[in-house]
Write an enzyme that holds these catalytic residues in place. Structure first.
Site, PDB file in Angstrom:
ATOM      1  N   SER A  34       0.818  -1.213   0.000  1.00  0.00           N
ATOM      2  CA  SER A  34       0.000   0.000   0.000  1.00  0.00           C
ATOM      3  C   SER A  34       0.850   1.260   0.000  1.00  0.00           C
ATOM      4  O   SER A  34       0.318   2.353  -0.125  1.00  0.00           O
ATOM      5  CB  SER A  34      -0.930   0.010   1.212  1.00  0.00           C
ATOM      6  OG  SER A  34      -0.173  -0.112   2.395  1.00  0.00           O
ATOM      7  N   HIS A  55      -2.407  -2.640  -5.495  1.00  0.00           N
ATOM      8  CA  HIS A  55      -2.816  -2.209  -4.159  1.00  0.00           C
ATOM      9  C   HIS A  55      -4.316  -2.404  -3.997  1.00  0.00           C
ATOM     10  O   HIS A  55      -5.110  -1.588  -4.445  1.00  0.00           O
ATOM     11  CB  HIS A  55      -2.418  -0.746  -3.935  1.00  0.00           C
ATOM     12  CG  HIS A  55      -2.879  -0.221  -2.618  1.00  0.00           C
ATOM     13  ND1 HIS A  55      -3.183   1.102  -2.419  1.00  0.00           N
ATOM     14  CD2 HIS A  55      -3.116  -0.837  -1.431  1.00  0.00           C
ATOM     15  CE1 HIS A  55      -3.577   1.279  -1.169  1.00  0.00           C
ATOM     16  NE2 HIS A  55      -3.544   0.111  -0.553  1.00  0.00           N
ATOM     17  N   ASN A  58      -8.698  -2.331   1.789  1.00  0.00           N
ATOM     18  CA  ASN A  58      -9.176  -3.136   2.893  1.00  0.00           C
ATOM     19  C   ASN A  58     -10.609  -2.741   3.269  1.00  0.00           C
ATOM     20  O   ASN A  58     -10.868  -1.551   3.417  1.00  0.00           O
ATOM     21  CB  ASN A  58      -8.228  -2.906   4.078  1.00  0.00           C
ATOM     22  CG  ASN A  58      -8.444  -3.861   5.217  1.00  0.00           C
ATOM     23  OD1 ASN A  58      -9.215  -4.797   5.115  1.00  0.00           O
ATOM     24  ND2 ASN A  58      -7.761  -3.616   6.308  1.00  0.00           N
ATOM     25  N   GLU A  67      -5.337  -0.124  -7.103  1.00  0.00           N
ATOM     26  CA  GLU A  67      -4.383   0.751  -7.774  1.00  0.00           C
ATOM     27  C   GLU A  67      -3.335  -0.144  -8.431  1.00  0.00           C
ATOM     28  O   GLU A  67      -2.675  -0.930  -7.756  1.00  0.00           O
ATOM     29  CB  GLU A  67      -3.718   1.701  -6.783  1.00  0.00           C
ATOM     30  CG  GLU A  67      -4.649   2.757  -6.245  1.00  0.00           C
ATOM     31  CD  GLU A  67      -4.029   3.608  -5.161  1.00  0.00           C
ATOM     32  OE1 GLU A  67      -4.336   4.805  -5.125  1.00  0.00           O
ATOM     33  OE2 GLU A  67      -3.249   3.069  -4.333  1.00  0.00           O
ATOM     34  N   ASN A 105      -3.777   6.642  -0.911  1.00  0.00           N
ATOM     35  CA  ASN A 105      -3.118   6.799   0.390  1.00  0.00           C
ATOM     36  C   ASN A 105      -2.344   8.103   0.500  1.00  0.00           C
ATOM     37  O   ASN A 105      -2.165   8.627   1.598  1.00  0.00           O
ATOM     38  CB  ASN A 105      -2.224   5.600   0.695  1.00  0.00           C
ATOM     39  CG  ASN A 105      -3.036   4.389   1.094  1.00  0.00           C
ATOM     40  OD1 ASN A 105      -4.239   4.484   1.336  1.00  0.00           O
ATOM     41  ND2 ASN A 105      -2.400   3.234   1.151  1.00  0.00           N
TER      42      ASN A 105
END
Length: 197
Positions: A34, A55, A58, A67, A105
């Site tokens: 991630s 990626h 969750n 991703e 992120n």
């Protein structure tokens, strides 16, 4: 091959060296990281054109987004095959380049870190969670989300963002550091920012 071990760059690099040795030529080597640099994993192999990031979010069985992270050396066919694989398992693939935090992120974890800093000023965690859900329309408040992701994983991502971008506001919040140091990793340990026992 899709690797899904702990968010530890040294472990992943060693695994990619081993996978490079044991996987047949032409095999795609994907990581589910991630936040860690895909380029460093690719550099650990003799086939950097075959290394890519996937990626998953969750909880992976529920969340649709993946991703798909390419490096400067990732082959176009590897990118296309990976995006096709995502589609075939009902996921929505978004391509991005290899940078800390990728897309989501890079935006999400500074927000979560800011929530921790805000709570350190004395505002109740539940009030923050409720306010974000009610006003921003998010399905979870920041502390609920941190506890689902895992505070240890969240801290690792925040440290990675801070290391790459050196933004003072990206330094991990003291309260995030503390819950991890105390072993309160979230739902997986039955205690995080909230108690789930």
């Amino acid at each position: 091959m899709v690797e899904a071990i702990a968010e530890d760059l040294d472990l992943k690099v060693q695994l990619f060296r081993d996978l490079d040795r044991i996987c047949k030529p032409g095999a795609i080597l994907a990581t589910t990281t991630s936040s860690l640099p895909i380029t460093q994993l690719a550099d650990a192999t003799t086939r950097p054109e075959s290394v890519i990031g996937m990626h998953f979010f969750n909880p992976a069985p529920v969340m649709k987004l993946v991703e798909v992270v390419t490096t400067a050396l990732t082959g176009d066919d590897v990118d296309e095959t990976t995006r096709t694989l995502c589609s075939s398992v009902g996921k929505v693939a978004v391509s991005c380049s290899d940078r800390s935090g990728f897309i989501v992120n890079a935006l999400l974890f500074p927000y979560l870190n800011d929530a921790c800093t805000l709570a350190e000023s004395g505002i109740d965690l539940t009030l923050i969670d409720d306010a974000i859900k009610a006003e921003a329309g998010f399905p979870m408040g920041p502390f609920q989300l941190l506890d689902v992701v895992g505070n240890d994983v969240s801290l690792a991502i925040q440290r990675e963002l801070f290391a790459e971008f050196k933004e003072p506001g990206f330094a991990p919040a003291a309260s995030l550091e503390k819950v991890v140091a105390d072993g309160h990793l979230g739902r997986k340990t039955k205690k995080g920012f909230q108690d789930y026992s």
